[in-house]
Design an enzyme around this catalytic site. Sequence first.
Site, short mmCIF file in Angstrom:
data_model
loop_
_atom_site.label_atom_id
_atom_site.label_comp_id
_atom_site.label_asym_id
_atom_site.label_seq_id
_atom_site.Cartn_x
_atom_site.Cartn_y
_atom_site.Cartn_z
CE LYS A 68 3.60 60.19 -46.14
NZ LYS A 68 2.35 59.38 -45.79
CG ASP A 86 -1.64 62.14 -48.58
OD1 ASP A 86 -1.84 62.44 -50.09
OD2 ASP A 86 -1.52 61.03 -48.22
CE LYS A 133 -4.47 60.74 -47.71
NZ LYS A 133 -4.57 59.07 -47.56
CG ASP A 157 -3.95 57.85 -50.66
OD1 ASP A 157 -3.33 59.00 -50.45
OD2 ASP A 157 -4.86 57.59 -49.97
CD GLU A 214 1.18 60.20 -50.20
OE1 GLU A 214 1.45 60.56 -48.98
OE2 GLU A 214 0.16 59.67 -50.49
NE ARG A 230 3.50 53.02 -50.59
CZ ARG A 230 2.69 52.05 -50.32
NH1 ARG A 230 2.63 50.63 -50.86
NH2 ARG A 230 1.77 52.06 -49.29
#
Length: 515
Positions: A279, A284, A291, A361, A363, A365
């Site tokens: 990944k 993020d 977040k 959030d 994301e 996967r």
Amino acid sequence: MTTEPGYLSPSVAVATSMPKRGVGAAVLIVPVVSTGEEDRPGAVVASAEPFLRADTVAEIEAGLRALDATGASDQVHRLAVPSLPVGSVLTVGLGKPRREWPADTIRCAAGVAARALNSSEAVITTLAELPGDGICSATVEGLILGSYRFSAFRSDKTAPKDAGLRKITVLCCAKDAKKRALHGAAVATAVATARDLVNTPPSHLFPAELAKRAKTLSESVGLDVEVIDEKALKKAGYGGVIGVGQGSSRPPRLVRLIHRGSRLAKNPQKAKKVALVGKGITFDTGGISIKPAASMHHMTSDMGGAAAVIATVTLAARLRLPIDVIATVPMAENMPSATAQRPGDVLTQYGGTTVEVLNTDAEGRLILADAIVRACEDKPDYLIETSTLTGAQTVALGTRIPGVMGSDEFRDRVAAISQRVGENGWPMPLPDDLKDDLKSTVADLANVSGQRFAGMLVAGVFLREFVAESVDWAHIDVAGPAYNTGSAWGYTPKGATGVPTRTMFAVLEDIAKNG
């Protein structure tokens, strides 16, 4: 100040006797153990013969008594020993004596010693002569990993004044000591590469830049490289990567790095093929499902899986593993904006599966699903995939133990190897009933469940939906272990750790040897 990170690993040499000249500025690292006397705890030198004379050992132990040293694990003392040609002696405690030493105990001790060196640039050590499997490699790994530093973005006002550890001399009489030491140096240098990538701030490492650095690293060792930009990704149907990356002004990438090692095998037709997926979320924010601000800066580490995969495949090429290794690395930045994907959106993953995005959030996967399907098109025998997947990993296992999910037998194999190399992966189940929690009323799957519990396992079940049935698969969740937000310990610094680079490479070596 430089903005091009790159830890320069020290040179490594092996000697069968104590150097007598040119080591006046060097530090001799000597392991010590506890005497075991509860009423009068003390420390004695371990692994001295054949490198230190009896009177020198006595001199060191006298100094330890004067300092009330106990030989406890991680305890270090600096001594002046006039009978030796070195500048000083640094003792490092191992705890109670053992007939054989676990490699990671020695790796940690070497790391502790390296962190205590301050401005010393050259070390000599007797650690590698301790009895046990893999001790020579572990000694070198620990010294290099413990001496790691990242100062690329510091000005002259705060940058370290010394050059850091530049030369390691390992005292060891084993016939294959040089081979083992150089192997350890190569592994540790790969881990340092992963650390460098993760520690680079997102202002300077975004998808296009990460792809560029992956390409440069890979081409330096002869890998085939393919970089797919946002236009090609959209045309090919990589809906997960495009969906996650569409909120950022810095578009996504997908990079393929190929080591054609089967041509190095004695029987190329029987050589295994391994797919790696990591990944690469370069930052993020959580997207629209944003977040909390308090710890968001740690999300510079959300490409830790990609960094480890890039480091692993380049190491496989550098050490000429006789198997094919194909890395597929999706890269995106997850940002909130007018163009970002929204909770409730439906995207079509590469391969055709539709997913309702209930939480932006979750994301990682989504980009991994695209990469997994693409990786399985290569018909690998094994798929090893890693990411900072879920905060639930830290709830279940803490910040030092990766969760390993996947096909039962291969999952257990990966976890066992991870424990052997000191990264301590732990096998986790993937109960079939959790798939019911991923049902969507509008798409094939939802990207999260409506439950609070089993978050890591639910993410694993989601990813399993994209793995070809014929492929043995393992996912390593390193949400906590990839980035150390606490104090340094052992050979692990504050910040990026490089986990699970050593696990993945050791698995590749095991596959190359045992199939």
